[in-house]
Design a protein around this motif. Structure first.
Motif, PDB file in Angstrom:
ATOM      1  N   SER A  92       0.812  -1.223   0.000  1.00 52.96           N
ATOM      2  CA  SER A  92       0.000   0.000   0.000  1.00 52.96           C
ATOM      3  C   SER A  92       0.842   1.268   0.000  1.00 52.96           C
ATOM      4  N   PHE A  93       2.136   1.161   0.297  1.00 55.03           N
ATOM      5  CA  PHE A  93       2.998   2.349   0.344  1.00 55.03           C
ATOM      6  C   PHE A  93       3.788   2.566  -0.950  1.00 55.03           C
ATOM      7  N   PHE A  94       3.561   1.712  -1.962  1.00 58.25           N
ATOM      8  CA  PHE A  94       4.287   1.872  -3.221  1.00 58.25           C
ATOM      9  C   PHE A  94       3.364   2.385  -4.308  1.00 58.25           C
ATOM     10  N   ASP A  95       3.825   3.416  -5.026  1.00 60.76           N
ATOM     11  CA  ASP A  95       3.063   3.965  -6.136  1.00 60.76           C
ATOM     12  C   ASP A  95       3.104   2.988  -7.306  1.00 60.76           C
ATOM     13  N   ALA A  96       1.944   2.646  -7.857  1.00 60.40           N
ATOM     14  CA  ALA A  96       1.873   1.644  -8.919  1.00 60.40           C
ATOM     15  C   ALA A  96       2.578   2.098 -10.191  1.00 60.40           C
ATOM     16  N   LYS A  97       2.563   3.402 -10.468  1.00 61.03           N
ATOM     17  CA  LYS A  97       3.151   3.905 -11.719  1.00 61.03           C
ATOM     18  C   LYS A  97       4.650   4.140 -11.600  1.00 61.03           C
ATOM     19  N   ARG A 108      -9.762  11.764  -2.990  1.00 61.26           N
ATOM     20  CA  ARG A 108     -10.553  11.640  -4.216  1.00 61.26           C
ATOM     21  C   ARG A 108     -11.993  11.292  -3.893  1.00 61.26           C
ATOM     22  N   ARG A 109     -12.919  11.946  -4.564  1.00 62.09           N
ATOM     23  CA  ARG A 109     -14.344  11.781  -4.289  1.00 62.09           C
ATOM     24  C   ARG A 109     -14.796  10.330  -4.469  1.00 62.09           C
ATOM     25  N   TYR A 110     -14.242   9.654  -5.467  1.00 65.21           N
ATOM     26  CA  TYR A 110     -14.614   8.266  -5.746  1.00 65.21           C
ATOM     27  C   TYR A 110     -14.401   7.390  -4.513  1.00 65.21           C
ATOM     28  N   TYR A 111     -13.273   7.590  -3.833  1.00 68.82           N
ATOM     29  CA  TYR A 111     -12.938   6.777  -2.671  1.00 68.82           C
ATOM     30  C   TYR A 111     -13.612   7.280  -1.394  1.00 68.82           C
ATOM     31  N   THR A 112     -13.660   8.609  -1.226  1.00 71.17           N
ATOM     32  CA  THR A 112     -14.264   9.144   0.001  1.00 71.17           C
ATOM     33  C   THR A 112     -15.758   8.831   0.069  1.00 71.17           C
ATOM     34  N   SER A 154       1.312   8.311  -1.005  1.00 70.64           N
ATOM     35  CA  SER A 154       0.493   8.889  -2.073  1.00 70.64           C
ATOM     36  C   SER A 154      -0.812   8.123  -2.272  1.00 70.64           C
ATOM     37  N   ASN A 155      -0.771   6.797  -2.111  1.00 67.11           N
ATOM     38  CA  ASN A 155      -1.995   6.003  -2.272  1.00 67.11           C
ATOM     39  C   ASN A 155      -3.022   6.378  -1.213  1.00 67.11           C
ATOM     40  N   TYR A 156      -2.563   6.555   0.035  1.00 71.30           N
ATOM     41  CA  TYR A 156      -3.485   6.914   1.114  1.00 71.30           C
ATOM     42  C   TYR A 156      -4.031   8.323   0.922  1.00 71.30           C
ATOM     43  N   ILE A 157      -3.190   9.218   0.432  1.00 69.46           N
ATOM     44  CA  ILE A 157      -3.660  10.586   0.153  1.00 69.46           C
ATOM     45  C   ILE A 157      -4.748  10.549  -0.910  1.00 69.46           C
ATOM     46  N   GLN A 158      -4.521   9.723  -1.922  1.00 70.43           N
ATOM     47  CA  GLN A 158      -5.495   9.610  -3.009  1.00 70.43           C
ATOM     48  C   GLN A 158      -6.814   9.019  -2.499  1.00 70.43           C
ATOM     49  N   THR A 175      -1.973  -1.917  -5.967  1.00 71.70           N
ATOM     50  CA  THR A 175      -1.675  -0.981  -4.880  1.00 71.70           C
ATOM     51  C   THR A 175      -2.927  -0.312  -4.317  1.00 71.70           C
ATOM     52  N   MET A 176      -3.818   0.152  -5.196  1.00 69.70           N
ATOM     53  CA  MET A 176      -5.007   0.835  -4.699  1.00 69.70           C
ATOM     54  C   MET A 176      -5.939  -0.132  -3.989  1.00 69.70           C
ATOM     55  N   ALA A 177      -6.034  -1.357  -4.503  1.00 69.43           N
ATOM     56  CA  ALA A 177      -6.893  -2.357  -3.859  1.00 69.43           C
ATOM     57  C   ALA A 177      -6.412  -2.638  -2.432  1.00 69.43           C
ATOM     58  N   VAL A 178      -5.106  -2.784  -2.248  1.00 67.96           N
ATOM     59  CA  VAL A 178      -4.597  -3.087  -0.908  1.00 67.96           C
ATOM     60  C   VAL A 178      -4.654  -1.861  -0.002  1.00 67.96           C
ATOM     61  N   THR A 179      -4.521  -0.671  -0.566  1.00 65.52           N
ATOM     62  CA  THR A 179      -4.656   0.542   0.246  1.00 65.52           C
ATOM     63  C   THR A 179      -6.065   0.653   0.804  1.00 65.52           C
ATOM     64  N   ILE A 180      -7.054   0.381  -0.048  1.00 67.83           N
ATOM     65  CA  ILE A 180      -8.443   0.373   0.401  1.00 67.83           C
ATOM     66  C   ILE A 180      -8.647  -0.701   1.462  1.00 67.83           C
TER      67      ILE A 180
END
Length: 545
Positions: free
Chosen positions: A31-36, A51-55, A43-47, A242-247
């Motif tokens: 979760s702490f590594f940027d996929a790109k 971001r409205r989609y996640y919030t 950055s993943n947690y900030i996103q 990365t985003m899946a595991v951050t969530i």
């Protein structure tokens, strides 16, 4: 040379480290590594938190979890009060149905409510025919309704047990001081059973936010963390999810925060009382009896309605996915012809996991109960983790951990058996430890003094004595294992598909007849296990708590 239990303890630590902690730590690290860019950071947690989609999904998850918990409390607490304070005719039937509701997979309930109150549901069409338009079951209200009616037995069973053991003198004193019945309940009775209520409520909250099938089927545009974690995982399958595991980590954080909040609240007050002068159940007459009995029966009927609807639907005649009227066994014929792999896999995977659970839980229980050391205490605490980790999270962790040689087991039956084993292991351990605490250590000490080795003592003396706990724990594990959806939905392939996964796919595709037939087979398997636990357990429904 290390002793027998030293070796077993080391193996237990290794097993939990590899199959429980390592997948979770992998999820946490990813979760702490940027996929790109591959850069390390937050950055993943900030996103996710900006971001409205996640919030939106985050708030939906918290709202659904809180409302599902509240709904379960509003149903479970009054039901527990009625059955513990009044003589209810058919109370055993009410408790049995409550347990059956608890053991049935929640996504089956979601599917059944669609059959009743969906856009083309039976009740919806009947109401339309008489000019009544009502909202459909889709969206947050429908999800909350399903969770409330699905999870209230946790509140009911725990609260009823607590209400049966409190000291009635406190309630009598409040009545003598002029409190009304409602004031007495709110100011005296409810605070006394708050530990039980809050424990059941936390379970309801955690299960509500972790559930994938119900919001996926009923959501219709309502995103939750579990559904977007799954969708993000499927969209990121070509790379690192990365985003899946951050969530997923956010879901774990919410569960842990809820548990810590409950413990903090409980720590501020003392709830113990002498287990004397227990309440005596009153007999009811007249309108009060009618009202109380009507409420109790209505609750269990509504809770069982989805299961009854599924069974009824499975016997309706169909032509492909369309119901043609009348009755028939066409859905079962198609299931047995087209889905033998899913049926066989479900039983084989569940049985394989249960065998592992029976063996490991017996050994772990002995360590936890008999060995008074830091390692034993740590193992006991560690076994709480599977309760708090959503299935989607564990599945992603298993893919991240076991997809590289020489431990590449993704796509195999083994990975599904292992994840079901580790997620359901606490059921076996809790059941076995409860009975092991009732066995005097002096019996084992006598065998050792007579020259038996620790291994011989355990297999010849301890295991036979705790066999009832092992069997009940195994049955409970089997009930939950065969109904597992959230983790297997990520891990399955065409060769390892299971009944819950196939039911989910068929509901999404509109194949309600075959979905109902498969669901009925699942409910039948669950019901047989529930009956077996009731027959073997002295405490009946309390064994499920």
């Amino acid at each position: 040379m290390p002793g027998f239990w030293t070796v077993i303890t080391a193996l237990a630590v290794l097993l939990l480290a590899v199959f429980l902690l390592l997948p979770i730590l992998n999820v946490f690290a990813i979760s702490f590594f940027d996929a790109k860019t591959g850069d390390f950071g937050v950055s993943n947690y900030i996103q996710v938190l900006t971001r409205r989609y996640y919030t939106t999904a985050l708030w939906n998850t918290i709202i659904i979890g809180a409302l599902g918990m509240l709904g379960a409390c509003l149903i479970g607490i009054p039901l527990a009060f009625c059955t513990s304070r009044y003589r209810i005719r058919g109370r055993a039937v009410i408790a049995t149905f409550a347990v059956l509701v608890l053991c049935a997979p929640p996504f089956i309930g979601a599917y059944a409510w669609i059959m009743l109150f969906g856009s083309n549901g039976a009740v919806t069409n009947i109401l339309k025919s008489i000019g009544i338009d009502m909202p459909t079951i889709y969206g947050i209200p429908g999800i909350v309704l399903v969770f409330s009616l699905k999870f209230f037995p946790y509140i009911y069973l725990m609260t009823e047990n607590a209400l049966n053991t409190i000291n009635k003198s406190y309630e009598d004193a409040a009545e003598n001081l002029g409190c009304t019945a409602f004031q007495r309940f709110m100011k005296v009775t409810l605070p006394l059973v708050f530990p039980a209520v809050s424990t059941g409520a936390i379970i309801c909250f955690v299960l509500s936010i972790a559930d994938f099938g119900t919001p996926a089927i009923l959501g219709r545009g309502v995103r939750t963390l579990s559904t977007i974690a799954y969708s993000q995982y499927t969209s990121e399958m070509a790379g690192t999810p990365t985003m899946a595991v951050t969530i997923s980590m956010l879901m774990i954080a919410i569960s842990m925060a809820a548990l810590l909040l409950q413990r903090r609240i409980l720590a501020k007050r003392r709830y113990a009382s002498a287990l004397t002068n227990r309440p005596v159940k009153q007999s009811l007459t007249g309108s009060k009896s009618l009202l109380v009995h009507g409420f109790c029966y209505a609750v269990v009927f509504l809770a069982m309605l989805p299961s009854l609807t599924v069974v009824y639907t499975s016997f309706l005649a169909t032509s492909g996915p369309v119901f043609t009227g009348g009755f028939g066994l066409g859905s079962y014929e198609r299931v047995l012809h087209n889905s033998p792999t899913a049926i066989a896999n479900s039983f084989m995977f569940a049985f394989g996991a249960v065998v592992l659970i029976a063996i490991v839980s017996g050994l772990l229980s002995f360590i936890v109960v008999r060995k008074d050391n830091v390692v034993a205490g740590s193992l006991d605490l560690l076994l709480m983790v599977p309760y708090l980790i959503p299935g989607v999270v564990m599945a992603i962790g298993y893919v991240a951990t076991f997809r590289n040689p020489p431990f590449d087991i993704t796509g195999t039956a083994l990975i599904i058996i292992l994840i079901v084993f580790i997620r359901r292991l606490p059921y076996g351990v809790r059941s076995t430890t409860s009975i092991l605490r009732q066995i005097k250590p002096s019996i084992e000490e006598a065998a050792v003094n007579l020259g038996a080795s620790p291994a011989k003592t355990f297999t010849s003396i301890t295991v036979p004595l705790m066999t009832p706990g092992l069997i009940i724990g195994s049955l409970m594990s089997f009930i939950t294992a065969i109904n597992e959806l959230s983790s297997t939905l990520i891990l399955y392939t065409s060769r390892t598909i299971t009944m819950p996964v196939l039911i989910y796919i068929q509901v999404i595709d509109g194949e309600f007849g075959t979905a109902a037939a498969l669901s009925t087979l699942l409910l039948l398997s669950t019901g047989i296990c529930v009956f077996a636990v009731f027959r073997m357990s002295e405490s009946k429904e309390s064994a499920f708590v």
